[in-house]
Design an enzyme around this catalytic site. Structure first.
Site, PDB file in Angstrom:
ATOM      1  N   ARG A  41       0.819  -1.217   0.000  1.00  0.00           N
ATOM      2  CA  ARG A  41       0.000   0.000   0.000  1.00  0.00           C
ATOM      3  C   ARG A  41       0.852   1.265   0.000  1.00  0.00           C
ATOM      4  NH1 ARG A  41      -5.211  -1.595   3.891  1.00  0.00           N
ATOM      5  NH2 ARG A  41      -6.260  -2.832   2.289  1.00  0.00           N
ATOM      6  N   GLY A 381     -12.803  -4.847   2.061  1.00  0.00           N
ATOM      7  CA  GLY A 381     -14.227  -4.544   2.157  1.00  0.00           C
ATOM      8  C   GLY A 381     -14.753  -3.705   1.015  1.00  0.00           C
TER       9      GLY A 381
END
Length: 401
Positions: A41, A381
């Protein structure tokens, strides 16, 4: 797909040269003993920071980390200063708060092309409440807002939703790539489209399955969730993981898929074992011959061949979830074989492949194909909610009216 501004729009009226740009990142990376163990990330944030530096902006990075209940030194973003600095090739200043005098002091001292990292946004409970006053306190630190955190886009939090309405706002490079890849996969795809869905439970992916049967041409189901469908069809599943109480639901999904013209591919054979442990003796059987004391732990070779042929007949692939107990050898074989098949077809220009979801990323990394598919989303998610057809607050906030 709705239109949204990108970094290319940060010119003219939105020129950021010499201006403060609040960059919402997702630096919720795994850390052990103070060291980042997976910097994916951080690395994916580099193109956006680089583009803003090139435009002469003062870059103010903000992120959440973990689930703190107020300030917690164990969940400080301070240990990320060094890996972020290393990734972008220049020093990163650190502000011990994300709002207030300490944050303002660090941001005010920035020169064009310099970068600062604010302390964990979630040290303030107002962040997760999408509190407008907290968003205004963040907004005073910037002249423009860039969201590069697709993985947090499903959260209506102050730094994601409210803040985007207070400053000129655009998507960052990673957010843009993610939205374009997802749009190409389901909203305006090259057909035929196949979805490959694995994982453990039907109950966690009901909305996803119902949305996909309306959008894809073929739906292949693997992982333990396939056991629930096999059980619903009256097949013996032995001691396999299965949600027996969802048999009616599984039958309803299959009926709805048939009504919508979506072909569902279920396992025709399976790799079974008496226990789940590395190197255990396995037996490959048809799904109508699973022994009562055995567990289905991976797709069998015939099923892999059927899904491989379906890949070859498709132009677009959407993949979420591993197809077996991939963390325990030899039950990774089906996932690895199909990952390599998808990579082969992608490289040949025959398949547009998009994959995502936590365990999916780990499984694809194990197969060594992370950089050989069209796009692999590190969002968990948010990726799932997009597959379910839900509106994501962080994306909605960036749309051009």
């Amino acid at each position: 797909m709705p239109r949204f501004r990108t970094l290319d729009d940060l010119e003219g009226d939105l020129d950021v040269r010499g201006k403060r740009v609040l960059l919402r990142a997702d630096l919720n990376v795994p850390v052990k003993d103070g060291k980042v163990t997976d910097a994916t990330r951080i690395e994916r944030l580099v193109p956006t920071i680089g583009a803003l530096i090139q435009k002469g902006a003062k870059v103010v990075v903000m992120s959440h980390f973990g689930r703190p209940k107020g300030p917690d030194p164990a969940l400080s973003l301070r240990p990320l200063v060094e890996p972020l600095s290393r990734a972008i090739g220049r020093p990163v200043q650190f502000a011990p708060d994300c709002i207030g005098p300490e944050a303002e002091r660090v941001v005010t001292a920035l020169k064009p092309g310099e970068v600062a990292l604010l302390e964990n946004l979630r040290f303030h409970p107002e962040e997760e409440k999408n509190d407008p006053n907290f968003a205004r306190q963040l907004a005073v630190l910037g002249d423009a807002y860039v969201d590069d955190a697709f993985s947090a886009a499903h959260r209506a939090h102050a730094s994601i939703e409210a803040l985007a309405h207070l400053l000129p706002s655009t998507a960052g490079k990673n957010m843009q790539a993610e939205l374009e890849a997802l749009g190409a996969a389901l909203e305006n795809p090259k057909r035929p489209v196949i979805a490959l869905i694995g994982g453990a439970k039907v109950s966690t992916k009901l909305d996803l399955l119902n949305n996909l049967t309306d959008k894809v041409d073929k739906l292949a189901i693997g992982g333990a969730m396939a056991n629930t469908f096999l059980f619903a069809q009256g097949q013996p599943i032995g001691r396999s993981l299965c949600e027996r109480d969802l048999a009616d639901t599984a039958r309803a999904v299959l009926a709805e898929a048939e009504k919508r013209g979506c072909e569902v591919i279920l396992p025709v054979d399976a790799v079974t074992a008496e226990t789940l442990e590395p190197g255990v003796v396995t037996r490959t059987v048809g799904v109508n011959a699973v022994p009562p004391t055995a567990m289905i732990l991976d797709l069998g070779p015939q099923t892999v061949a059927v899904i491989s042929a379906a890949f070859e007949a498709s132009r677009t692939l959407v993949w979420n979830g591993p197809l077996g107990a991939f963390e325990t050898p030899p039950f990774e074989r089906a996932t690895v074989a199909l990952a390599k098949k998808a990579a082969e077809l992608t490289r040949a220009g025959k398949l547009m492949s998009v994959a995502g979801g936590g365990d999916t990323v780990a499984a694809l990394a194990m197969a060594g194909v992370m950089d050989r598919l069209s796009y692999v989303s590190t969002a968990g998610g948010a990726f799932l909610e997009w597959l379910e057809g839900r509106e994501l607050p962080g994306v909605k906030a960036l749309e051009i009216a």
